[in-house]
Scaffold this active site. Structure first.
Site, PDB file in Angstrom:
ATOM      1  N   GLY A 184       0.869  -1.205  -0.135  1.00 15.77           N
ATOM      2  CA  GLY A 184       0.004  -0.022   0.289  1.00 15.77           C
ATOM      3  C   GLY A 184       0.972   1.246   0.009  1.00 15.77           C
ATOM      4  O   GLY A 184       1.696   1.468   1.024  1.00 15.77           O
TER       5      GLY A 184
ATOM      6  N   HIS B 162      11.500  37.301   5.418  1.00 12.39           N
ATOM      7  CA  HIS B 162      12.649  36.658   4.673  1.00 12.39           C
ATOM      8  C   HIS B 162      13.669  36.448   5.480  1.00 12.39           C
ATOM      9  O   HIS B 162      14.006  37.141   6.448  1.00 12.39           O
ATOM     10  CB  HIS B 162      13.189  37.693   3.561  1.00 12.39           C
TER      11      HIS B 162
END
Ligand code: FAD
Length: 465
Positions: free
Chosen positions: A175, A439
């Site tokens: 799976g 940033h």
């Protein structure tokens, strides 16, 4: 007989939060849990897997630290200690839930519960609780694999694998859904050979095709052998997993591992507790049918979380629990918009999505535009040595409405929350473009991808006409 305004069966993330909110709303509430508070999420799901994944990430980072100018010497992992750490975290969180229930005045019963009639819950301890409202929050269990050999020793499900205190020598995972891929990530980070066998022709089939293509290319680089379009036929002692590729039933191939993990989905915990007897409607697989407020077809009976099968995630269970509790108390409530719910995979790199895949948006006839920003253009990702990945938006070209957000890269599971909030507030790509992001952060990639969509990204080459 003990009387309550509301009884909640199941103390997972759906049930425990629902019970507290019911009590906050002034209802006398009972919470019945047969096993441990916290349910699958806290005891055998979200929390222990993420603790183990974090340990494995530390190990992997330390082993590969020379790129960053660090020589960490000989690095080894102690799997037993990793498991112990994961269990310690679960225990601590469980204690937290118990004291929260107590502080909010919820009575907790440790017992299996069944429904005697619409107003009465029967506990295995022999007690009977009379309740005005009933909330079914019994969750789900691993599905069994219907092939010969599935009951051999060392053929495990996620619950029994998490309880193992020794690291397998090698593992075959059946799976390639979220659970299978997360365990593949865990063991490959530890350097354990992993084979993943998936019946569909895609791993993580519910995610956007660009994301699944990326992760399918990434897994082999991490030492994971991924076999797609393969049907498992049997498991033999050894352990040998016999499978055939779709369309080629004759040629059986074999994958070997000390342990086999069966990660082929989950089934609802809804049978054998009297729900059928009071007429609660379920689908063929046993998922309880509900409306957007959690109401079943039987007045006063609600179902939330995995047992309803709408989106089998812990945060969805919790959100549904709150909505049901407020609705029971007669407060104004809004249905949860599942298009605004983030889902994540703690793979390497992480994956997240909110809303529609590109395929679905096109299938729904939307005027679809897409825009992608690569993490190689992000300073923070480069400082982390983790610039593999991208952010992709699927949007409506006429309205700039965000239809879908898809990310593969570091921090993806955290960053999805920003987009969920923007989508919930009906924000557009343009507003995301104009939102000043700090940033250097990974969050800048969301703004940059939005700017790509709007044709105003300064940190990407000019698009070719
Ligand atoms: P559950 O958490 O399953 O709780 C149901 C509770 O009901 C259980 O404690 C059970 O003992 C109890 N119960 C059942 N029947 C009875 C009864 N008759 N009487 C009394 N008590 C009963 N989701 C995420 O969002 N993020 C993840 O990272 C994530 N990772 C996962 C990793 C794994 C390996 C697994 C298996 C699942 C993961 N999930 C994750 C899914 C998440 O755990 C489930 O969606 C969530 O736990 C569902 O919550 P629930 O309250 O509906 O049910």
């Amino acid at each position: 007989m003990l009387k309550y305004d509301a009884a909640v069966i199941g103390g997972g993330p759906g049930g425990y939060e629902c019970a507290i909110r019911l009590s906050q709303n002034g209802l006398k509430t009972a919470l019945i849990e047969k096993d441990e508070l916290g349910g699958t999420c806290l005891n055998r799901g979200c929390i222990p897997t993420k603790a183990l994944l974090h340990s494995a990430e530390i190990y992997h980072s330390a082993k590969n630290a020379s790129e960053f100018g660090i020589n960490a010497g000989e690095i080894r992992f102690n799997y037993g200690a990793m498991v112990e750490n994961s269990q310690k975290i679960s225990t601590r969180l469980r204690g937290g839930i118990a004291s929260l229930e107590k502080s909010h005045g919820v009575t907790v019963y440790k017992s299996r519960a069944s429904v005697k009639n619409r107003e009465t819950v029967l506990l295995d301890t022999g007690e009977e609780l009379q309740c005005g409202h009933l909330v079914i929050a019994t969750g789900s269990s691993p599905a069994r694999l219907p092939v010969p050999g599935a009951d051999l020793p060392n053929v495990l499900d996620s619950t029994s694998l998490l309880a193992m205190t020794e690291c397998p020598r090698d593992i075959v995972i059946i799976g390639a859904g979220v659970i299978g891929i997360e365990f593949a990530t865990l063991y490959s980070r530890l350097g354990i050979p992993v084979t993943v066998i998936e019946m569909q022709d895609r791993a993580l089939g519910t995610f956007d095709k660009d994301i699944t293509d990326f992760i399918e290319a990434e897994l082999p680089k991490k030492g994971v052998k991924l076999v797609l379009g393969a049907r498992v036929k049997s498991i033999e002692k050894g352990l040998k997993v016999n499978y055939s590729l779709t369309g080629d039933d004759a040629a059986t191939q074999c994958a070997e591992g000390e342990v086999v993990l069966v990660a082929g989905g989950r089934v609802p915990n809804s049978r054998g507790m009297g729900l059928e007897d009071i007429g609660v409607r379920m689908d063929r697989r046993g998922f309880v049918e509900t409306d957007g407020l959690g109401r079943t077809n039987v007045p006063g009976v609600y179902a939330i979380g995995d047992v309803g099968g709408k989106m089998m995630l812990a945060h969805v269970a919790s959100a549904q629990g709150i909505v049901a509790a407020d609705h029971i108390a007669g407060l104004p409530v809004k249905q949860i918009n599942l298009n605004h719910v983030p889902s994540g995979v703690y793979s390497d790199p992480e994956i997240s999505m909110v809303g529609m895949t590109e395929e679905r948006a096109r299938g729904e006839g939307r005027d679809v535009g897409t825009g992608t920003f690569s993490l190689t253009g992000n300073g923070r990702a480069l400082t982390m040595g983790a610039a593999a990945g991208f952010v992709k938006f699927v949007y409506d070209k006429t309205t700039d409405e965000i239809l879908g957000f898809h990310m593969v890269g570091p921090g993806a599971t955290e960053l999805a929350a920003e987009i969920a909030a923007v989508m919930k507030c009906e924000g557009t790509l343009r507003e995301l473009c104009d939102t000043v992001h700090p940033h250097p952060t990974l969050s800048e990639t969301l703004m940059e991808a939005a700017r790509v969509c709007c044709g105003c990204c300064v940190n990407a080459p000019k698009p070719r006409r």
